[in-house]
Scaffold this active site. Structure first.
Site, short mmCIF file in Angstrom:
data_model
loop_
_atom_site.label_atom_id
_atom_site.label_comp_id
_atom_site.label_asym_id
_atom_site.label_seq_id
_atom_site.Cartn_x
_atom_site.Cartn_y
_atom_site.Cartn_z
N ALA A 84 7.71 -1.95 1.89
CA ALA A 84 8.39 -1.36 0.73
C ALA A 84 9.63 -0.60 1.17
CB ALA A 84 7.44 -0.45 -0.03
N GLN B 206 1.63 3.73 2.03
CA GLN B 206 2.55 3.91 3.15
C GLN B 206 3.06 2.56 3.67
OE1 GLN B 206 4.05 6.44 4.66
NE2 GLN B 206 3.21 7.95 3.23
N SER B 207 3.59 1.78 2.76
CA SER B 207 4.05 0.43 3.10
C SER B 207 5.37 0.43 3.85
CB SER B 207 4.20 -0.39 1.81
OG SER B 207 4.87 -1.61 2.06
N ASN B 208 5.36 -0.11 5.07
CA ASN B 208 6.60 -0.31 5.81
C ASN B 208 7.47 -1.35 5.12
OD1 ASN B 208 5.88 1.45 8.01
ND2 ASN B 208 4.55 -0.16 8.79
N ALA C 258 0.85 -1.19 0.00
CA ALA C 258 0.00 0.00 0.00
C ALA C 258 0.89 1.24 0.00
CB ALA C 258 -0.91 -0.01 1.22
#
Length: 364
Positions: free
Chosen positions: A106, A102-104, A100
């Site tokens: 990623a 705000q992917s941690n 998503a």
């Protein structure tokens, strides 16, 4: 309030010499799999006594996987130690992953790729429809780009696996050797990171003389919970494991975790049987959807910041905290002495949600 260490004899509870012996056996099994060192491990296990006193339930502890070190830390680092090693084994020079906005995951993947000298392409699915500048460009997205990753956006509901495969085909045509990491790093290879965490945590508690009655954490793409289910099953631990869902309905979440836990045990080569009853998820704290703030999440984050000096993220660990706090107040953990909350990191995402917290400005 002063922190006191009221511990018990480890031979009188689930962290016995036998459990520690099984942990050593599990460590030997895990050593057979390629792994690259990325994290600061073991992460701390700390009491949260001000919060415990405030809530009046069991004594609360926090397993600090926000301290894994890679790009401000988080749970995905443990998974990436195995996934990036597998990528190296396959001769990859480029990593592709998705998440998503705000992917941690990623962020940590981009950092791992940078550390190992690989290219990284991040596909971010718009699951909220927000066009707020902070949300789409700040927080984790800023860090993705700072780590040198190529970031591109996909519409909500996109088949992200197909999107990654399409990109991989393009990169192969350019002479690259891409390696695809699923969202959240959640496959049997990545889940080994939390098989190892289960071992680490039980050994840690044993050394402290701490009897853990329950372990609570946020659960989303299933890899963290599946790894913990598999790891605790492998060492025959009876710790009550509870995932607080951040995205899917309970039936779907539990089915995802159970399926991945079984495949992880098979990948590990552990002759252990688990049943659906070994997987528990409470998905009452999702709110309007993944990544959408809730009043409970906001209250929980503020409470932990103000009582324990800890920061959590608004998408994942924050909703897990909301569930933990509400369930304590409802008596879910009555009769238990020590409950551990697994802090999965992600405070960088706070900078994508500044308006959610309605904080006062400067005092003149």
């Amino acid at each position: 309030m002063a922190v006191t260490e009221t511990l018990v004899d480890p031979h009188e509870n689930g962290t016995s010499d036998l459990a520690v012996s099984r942990c050593k056996d599990l460590a030997i099994q895990l050593a057979e799999f390629p792994r690259v060192s990325l994290g600061h491990l073991p992460t701390p296990l700390e009491p949260m006594d001000r919060l415990s006193a405030l809530l009046g339930g069991p004594r609360l502890w926090v397993k600090r996987d926000d301290c894994t070190g890679l790009s401000s830390g988080g749970n995905k680092t443990r998974k990436l130690e195995y996934l990036m090693a597998d990528a190296q084994k396959h001769g990859a020079d480029t990593i592709i992953t998705q998440g998503a906005t705000q992917s941690n995951h990623a962020r940590q993947t981009a950092a791992a790729a940078a550390r190992l000298g690989m290219g990284c392409h991040v596909l971010l699915e718009d699951r909220t429809g927000s066009n707020d500048e902070n949300y789409i460009m700040n927080g984790n997205v800023l860090l993705d780009r700072l780590h040198g990753a190529t970031v591109s956006k996909r519409g909500g509901g996109s088949d992200m696996n197909v999107e990654m495969e399409t990109l991989a085909g393009t990169l192969r045509g350019e002479g690259k050797t891409p390696y695809i990491i699923p969202g959240g790093g959640s496959n049997p290879i990545g889940a080994l990171g939390y098989v190892n965490c289960a071992r680490e945590l039980v050994e840690q508690a044993s050394a402290m003389g701490l009897h853990m009655d329950a372990l609570v954490h946020a659960t989303g793409s299933a890899g963290t919970q599946a790894g913990l289910v598999a790891g605790l099953a492998a060492i025959k631990s009876d710790i009550h494991l509870l995932g607080i869902g951040v995205r899917a309905p309970r039936e779907k979440q539990e089915a995802m975790v159970y399926d991945l836990a079984r495949r992880t045990l098979e990948h590990l080569g552990a002759p252990v049987d688990i049943t659906p009853s070994d997987v528990r998820a409470n998905c009452d704290y999702v709110g309007a959807g993944y990544g959408v703030p809730t009043e409970g999440m906001v209250a929980a984050l503020k409470l932990l910041a103000e009582t324990e000096g800890l920061l959590f993220d608004p998408v994942y660990s924050g909703k897990g905290l909301d569930g933990l706090i509400d369930l304590i107040r409802k008596g879910y953990f009555d009769g238990m002495s020590n409950v551990v909350f697994l802090h999965t990191g992600g405070s960088a995402a706070l900078f994508g949600y500044p308006d959610a917290f309605d904080l006062p400005g400067y005092v003149t």
